[in-house]
Design a protein around this motif. Sequence first.
Motif, mmCIF file in Angstrom:
data_model
loop_
_atom_site.group_PDB
_atom_site.id
_atom_site.type_symbol
_atom_site.label_atom_id
_atom_site.label_comp_id
_atom_site.label_asym_id
_atom_site.label_seq_id
_atom_site.Cartn_x
_atom_site.Cartn_y
_atom_site.Cartn_z
ATOM 1 N N ARG A 1 0.842 -1.187 0.000
ATOM 2 C CA ARG A 1 0.000 0.000 0.000
ATOM 3 C C ARG A 1 0.886 1.249 0.000
ATOM 4 O O ARG A 1 1.852 1.333 0.758
ATOM 5 N N ASP B 1 -1.564 -6.318 -1.598
ATOM 6 C CA ASP B 1 -2.312 -5.067 -1.484
ATOM 7 C C ASP B 1 -1.530 -3.981 -2.212
ATOM 8 O O ASP B 1 -0.469 -3.549 -1.756
ATOM 9 N N LYS C 1 -5.390 -6.574 -4.379
ATOM 10 C CA LYS C 1 -6.245 -5.492 -3.905
ATOM 11 C C LYS C 1 -5.663 -4.205 -4.472
ATOM 12 O O LYS C 1 -4.451 -3.968 -4.380
#
Length: 71
Positions: A20, A38, A58
């Motif tokens: 992220r 992610d 994600k």
Amino acid sequence: GADLRDANLTGAKLIGAKLRNADLTWAKLIGANLRNADLSCADLAFAKLSGADLTNIKYDEDTIWPEGFKP
């Protein structure tokens, strides 16, 4: 928020990695396994993603992909 600009991650096993806000600009992710990673808000502009496994990643509207790339 890792700074991985220009990193050579060819063939890397990044299963479930929390990337992220990571800067992956120009990173080489050829053949990398990014299953379940992610990539929300990550910058992958100009990254090389050929053969990368992006199964169940994600990401969000702030994730920046290489031009013309669609996950």
